[in-house]
Design a protein around this motif. Structure first.
Motif, PDB file in Angstrom:
ATOM      1  N   MET A   1       0.853  -1.213   0.000  1.00 17.41           N
ATOM      2  CA  MET A   1       0.000   0.000   0.000  1.00 17.41           C
ATOM      3  C   MET A   1       0.879   1.250   0.000  1.00 17.41           C
ATOM      4  O   MET A   1       1.877   1.317   0.695  1.00 17.41           O
ATOM      5  CB  MET A   1      -0.887  -0.012   1.255  1.00 17.41           C
ATOM      6  N   ARG A   2       0.480   2.220  -0.804  1.00 20.45           N
ATOM      7  CA  ARG A   2       1.250   3.452  -0.855  1.00 20.45           C
ATOM      8  C   ARG A   2       0.999   4.311   0.370  1.00 20.45           C
ATOM      9  O   ARG A   2      -0.100   4.338   0.906  1.00 20.45           O
ATOM     10  CB  ARG A   2       0.845   4.277  -2.067  1.00 20.45           C
ATOM     11  N   THR A   3       2.037   5.026   0.770  1.00 16.20           N
ATOM     12  CA  THR A   3       1.885   5.946   1.899  1.00 16.20           C
ATOM     13  C   THR A   3       2.357   7.332   1.488  1.00 16.20           C
ATOM     14  O   THR A   3       3.062   7.488   0.494  1.00 16.20           O
ATOM     15  CB  THR A   3       2.720   5.483   3.105  1.00 16.20           C
ATOM     16  N   ILE A   4       1.939   8.315   2.268  1.00 24.21           N
ATOM     17  CA  ILE A   4       2.441   9.678   2.094  1.00 24.21           C
ATOM     18  C   ILE A   4       3.316   9.994   3.291  1.00 24.21           C
ATOM     19  O   ILE A   4       2.902   9.838   4.437  1.00 24.21           O
ATOM     20  CB  ILE A   4       1.279  10.683   2.009  1.00 24.21           C
ATOM     21  N   ARG A   5       4.545  10.397   3.024  1.00 25.46           N
ATOM     22  CA  ARG A   5       5.469  10.798   4.067  1.00 25.46           C
ATOM     23  C   ARG A   5       5.421  12.305   4.214  1.00 25.46           C
ATOM     24  O   ARG A   5       5.436  13.028   3.231  1.00 25.46           O
ATOM     25  CB  ARG A   5       6.893  10.442   3.648  1.00 25.46           C
ATOM     26  N   LEU A   6       5.373  12.767   5.453  1.00 26.80           N
ATOM     27  CA  LEU A   6       5.448  14.209   5.693  1.00 26.80           C
ATOM     28  C   LEU A   6       6.923  14.551   5.849  1.00 26.80           C
ATOM     29  O   LEU A   6       7.552  14.146   6.825  1.00 26.80           O
ATOM     30  CB  LEU A   6       4.711  14.578   6.971  1.00 26.80           C
ATOM     31  N   VAL A   7       7.459  15.299   4.896  1.00 28.64           N
ATOM     32  CA  VAL A   7       8.883  15.642   4.886  1.00 28.64           C
ATOM     33  C   VAL A   7       9.259  16.340   6.195  1.00 28.64           C
ATOM     34  O   VAL A   7       8.537  17.207   6.676  1.00 28.64           O
ATOM     35  CB  VAL A   7       9.190  16.576   3.691  1.00 28.64           C
ATOM     36  N   GLY A   8      10.371  15.917   6.792  1.00 26.45           N
ATOM     37  CA  GLY A   8      10.864  16.560   8.012  1.00 26.45           C
ATOM     38  C   GLY A   8      10.197  16.070   9.285  1.00 26.45           C
ATOM     39  O   GLY A   8      10.445  16.614  10.356  1.00 26.45           O
ATOM     40  N   THR A   9       9.336  15.050   9.163  1.00 24.27           N
ATOM     41  CA  THR A   9       8.705  14.480  10.361  1.00 24.27           C
ATOM     42  C   THR A   9       8.821  12.961  10.281  1.00 24.27           C
ATOM     43  O   THR A   9       9.293  12.414   9.280  1.00 24.27           O
ATOM     44  CB  THR A   9       7.195  14.817  10.446  1.00 24.27           C
ATOM     45  N   ASN A  10       8.364  12.269  11.316  1.00 29.49           N
ATOM     46  CA  ASN A  10       8.321  10.807  11.264  1.00 29.49           C
ATOM     47  C   ASN A  10       6.961  10.315  10.824  1.00 29.49           C
ATOM     48  O   ASN A  10       6.697   9.119  10.836  1.00 29.49           O
ATOM     49  CB  ASN A  10       8.630  10.222  12.651  1.00 29.49           C
ATOM     50  N   GLU A  11       6.093  11.248  10.480  1.00 25.65           N
ATOM     51  CA  GLU A  11       4.713  10.864  10.172  1.00 25.65           C
ATOM     52  C   GLU A  11       4.588  10.267   8.773  1.00 25.65           C
ATOM     53  O   GLU A  11       5.205  10.743   7.832  1.00 25.65           O
ATOM     54  CB  GLU A  11       3.797  12.086  10.287  1.00 25.65           C
ATOM     55  N   GLU A  12       3.791   9.224   8.695  1.00 26.21           N
ATOM     56  CA  GLU A  12       3.552   8.549   7.420  1.00 26.21           C
ATOM     57  C   GLU A  12       2.097   8.095   7.401  1.00 26.21           C
ATOM     58  O   GLU A  12       1.606   7.543   8.378  1.00 26.21           O
ATOM     59  CB  GLU A  12       4.493   7.353   7.324  1.00 26.21           C
ATOM     60  N   TYR A  13       1.408   8.351   6.312  1.00 29.67           N
ATOM     61  CA  TYR A  13      -0.021   8.070   6.228  1.00 29.67           C
ATOM     62  C   TYR A  13      -0.318   7.140   5.059  1.00 29.67           C
ATOM     63  O   TYR A  13       0.049   7.460   3.923  1.00 29.67           O
ATOM     64  CB  TYR A  13      -0.806   9.371   5.978  1.00 29.67           C
ATOM     65  N   PRO A  14      -1.014   6.027   5.299  1.00 30.91           N
ATOM     66  CA  PRO A  14      -1.509   5.242   4.160  1.00 30.91           C
ATOM     67  C   PRO A  14      -2.521   6.096   3.394  1.00 30.91           C
ATOM     68  O   PRO A  14      -3.331   6.780   4.024  1.00 30.91           O
ATOM     69  CB  PRO A  14      -2.213   4.049   4.810  1.00 30.91           C
ATOM     70  N   ILE A  15      -2.449   6.081   2.075  1.00 29.35           N
ATOM     71  CA  ILE A  15      -3.335   6.950   1.292  1.00 29.35           C
ATOM     72  C   ILE A  15      -4.778   6.447   1.363  1.00 29.35           C
ATOM     73  O   ILE A  15      -5.045   5.273   1.104  1.00 29.35           O
ATOM     74  CB  ILE A  15      -2.877   7.028  -0.176  1.00 29.35           C
ATOM     75  N   GLY A  16      -5.679   7.327   1.722  1.00 28.79           N
ATOM     76  CA  GLY A  16      -7.097   6.998   1.799  1.00 28.79           C
ATOM     77  C   GLY A  16      -7.807   7.398   0.523  1.00 28.79           C
ATOM     78  O   GLY A  16      -7.287   7.233  -0.577  1.00 28.79           O
ATOM     79  N   LYS A  17      -8.962   7.974   0.678  1.00 26.44           N
ATOM     80  CA  LYS A  17      -9.704   8.414  -0.513  1.00 26.44           C
ATOM     81  C   LYS A  17      -9.151   9.749  -0.982  1.00 26.44           C
ATOM     82  O   LYS A  17      -8.652  10.542  -0.194  1.00 26.44           O
ATOM     83  CB  LYS A  17     -11.203   8.505  -0.216  1.00 26.44           C
ATOM     84  N   ILE A  18      -9.256   9.978  -2.288  1.00 31.27           N
ATOM     85  CA  ILE A  18      -8.767  11.230  -2.865  1.00 31.27           C
ATOM     86  C   ILE A  18      -9.989  11.999  -3.355  1.00 31.27           C
ATOM     87  O   ILE A  18     -10.644  11.605  -4.324  1.00 31.27           O
ATOM     88  CB  ILE A  18      -7.770  10.947  -4.003  1.00 31.27           C
ATOM     89  N   LEU A  19     -10.306  13.045  -2.618  1.00 30.30           N
ATOM     90  CA  LEU A  19     -11.494  13.848  -2.923  1.00 30.30           C
ATOM     91  C   LEU A  19     -11.050  15.043  -3.759  1.00 30.30           C
ATOM     92  O   LEU A  19     -10.076  15.712  -3.424  1.00 30.30           O
ATOM     93  CB  LEU A  19     -12.133  14.337  -1.618  1.00 30.30           C
ATOM     94  N   CYS A  20     -11.775  15.276  -4.852  1.00 32.82           N
ATOM     95  CA  CYS A  20     -11.339  16.312  -5.785  1.00 32.82           C
ATOM     96  C   CYS A  20     -12.461  17.315  -6.008  1.00 32.82           C
ATOM     97  O   CYS A  20     -13.638  16.948  -6.032  1.00 32.82           O
ATOM     98  CB  CYS A  20     -10.980  15.719  -7.130  1.00 32.82           C
ATOM     99  N   VAL A 133       4.686  18.531   2.598  1.00 37.95           N
ATOM    100  CA  VAL A 133       5.346  19.262   3.682  1.00 37.95           C
ATOM    101  C   VAL A 133       4.320  19.525   4.778  1.00 37.95           C
ATOM    102  O   VAL A 133       3.124  19.660   4.504  1.00 37.95           O
ATOM    103  CB  VAL A 133       5.956  20.609   3.224  1.00 37.95           C
ATOM    104  N   ALA A 134       4.797  19.584   6.010  1.00 39.43           N
ATOM    105  CA  ALA A 134       3.907  19.800   7.149  1.00 39.43           C
ATOM    106  C   ALA A 134       3.185  21.137   7.008  1.00 39.43           C
ATOM    107  O   ALA A 134       3.772  22.131   6.550  1.00 39.43           O
ATOM    108  CB  ALA A 134       4.704  19.763   8.443  1.00 39.43           C
ATOM    109  N   ALA A 135       1.927  21.159   7.401  1.00 43.55           N
ATOM    110  CA  ALA A 135       1.114  22.372   7.277  1.00 43.55           C
ATOM    111  C   ALA A 135       1.762  23.557   7.995  1.00 43.55           C
ATOM    112  O   ALA A 135       1.666  24.700   7.542  1.00 43.55           O
ATOM    113  CB  ALA A 135      -0.283  22.111   7.825  1.00 43.55           C
ATOM    114  N   SER A 136       2.454  23.274   9.103  1.00 44.28           N
ATOM    115  CA  SER A 136       3.094  24.353   9.879  1.00 44.28           C
ATOM    116  C   SER A 136       4.187  25.065   9.077  1.00 44.28           C
ATOM    117  O   SER A 136       4.565  26.197   9.396  1.00 44.28           O
ATOM    118  CB  SER A 136       3.693  23.779  11.161  1.00 44.28           C
ATOM    119  N   GLN A 137       4.684  24.408   8.009  1.00 45.58           N
ATOM    120  CA  GLN A 137       5.752  24.993   7.196  1.00 45.58           C
ATOM    121  C   GLN A 137       5.220  25.922   6.100  1.00 45.58           C
ATOM    122  O   GLN A 137       5.990  26.605   5.437  1.00 45.58           O
ATOM    123  CB  GLN A 137       6.580  23.888   6.520  1.00 45.58           C
TER     124      GLN A 137
END
Ligand code: ZN
Length: 218
Positions: A1-20, A133-137
């Motif tokens: 399963m593909r994941t999304i990595r948040l650059v500069g953090t240890n956070e990683e999220y499996p990709i869920g639904k993509i709402l457009c 990138v993290a939202a805080s950035q």
């Protein structure tokens, strides 16, 4: 399963639904000859449509006209339902660059018949995504330059300040329809300048302060 990595953090999220969201920039609505909708136009891409940096787009054999749409992508970091606009930005974990690939000929045919667009939008490789990138950035996500080049030639050059429905409104609206969950991705619509891509093309989409994404067409 593909994941999304948040650059500069240890956070990683499996990709869920993509709402457009469609038709969210006035100049793009004009170029396609569409009407400006009162409520946002919404469609979904499956997680299987995602490819990453350096991967190849494969245009399905049932289409002769695949268009690029460079878009700001939001990564949802928290579960939420019926989120008010004032709280909506708090659900966003990060920002990324997306290319919402669209089989324009197939979509036009389906639109004419009043049928759903899924096969024009949700096909394999139809959703290239960058790292996030993290939202805080990201200081002001509502003022970011979005550019897309094909073989080095600028095709799209817009700014997220030109959105009709703002980011917080989009997240709030989506959360009233779909429960948002960590790993869900929201594509916020494309500025003007969409156009066809063909075999061998090299696409670079870039959003200031967020990142860039390079993919090619097989
Ligand atoms: Zn789009």
């Amino acid at each position: 399963m593909r994941t999304i990595r948040l650059v500069g953090t240890n956070e990683e999220y499996p990709i869920g639904k993509i709402l457009c969201i469609g038709r969210n920039y006035a100049e793009h609505i004009k170029e396609l000859g569409n009407e400006t909708p009162e409520a946002p136009v919404i469609f979904i891409k499956p997680a299987t449509a995602v490819i990453g940096k350096g991967e190849e787009i494969v245009i399905p054999p049932y289409s002769q006209e695949c268009h690029h749409e460079a878009e700001l992508a939001l990564l949802i970091g928290k579960k939420g339902k019926d989120i008010p606009v004032v709280e909506a930005m708090g659900l966003i974990a990060g920002y990324g660059v997306a290319i919402d690939l669209t089989l324009r000929d197939v979509q036009a045919e389906l639109k004419k018949k009043g049928l759903p667009w899924e096969i024009a939008k949700g096909f394999d490789t139809g959703c290239p995504l960058s790292d996030f990138v993290a939202a805080s950035q990201v200081k002001d996500p509502q003022n970011l330059r979005i550019r897309l080049t094909v073989n080095g030639v600028v095709r799209q050059d817009g700014n997220t300040s030109l959105m009709i429905h703002r980011i917080a409104e989009i997240v709030s609206h989506m959360s009233g329809i779909f429960t948002l969950e960590p790993g869900d991705v929201i594509l916020t619509g494309t500025p003007a300048g969409v156009g066809p891509i063909t075999s061998g093309d090299r696409l670079v989409a870039d959003i200031s302060g967020v990142g860039s994404l390079e993919v090619s067409v097989r």
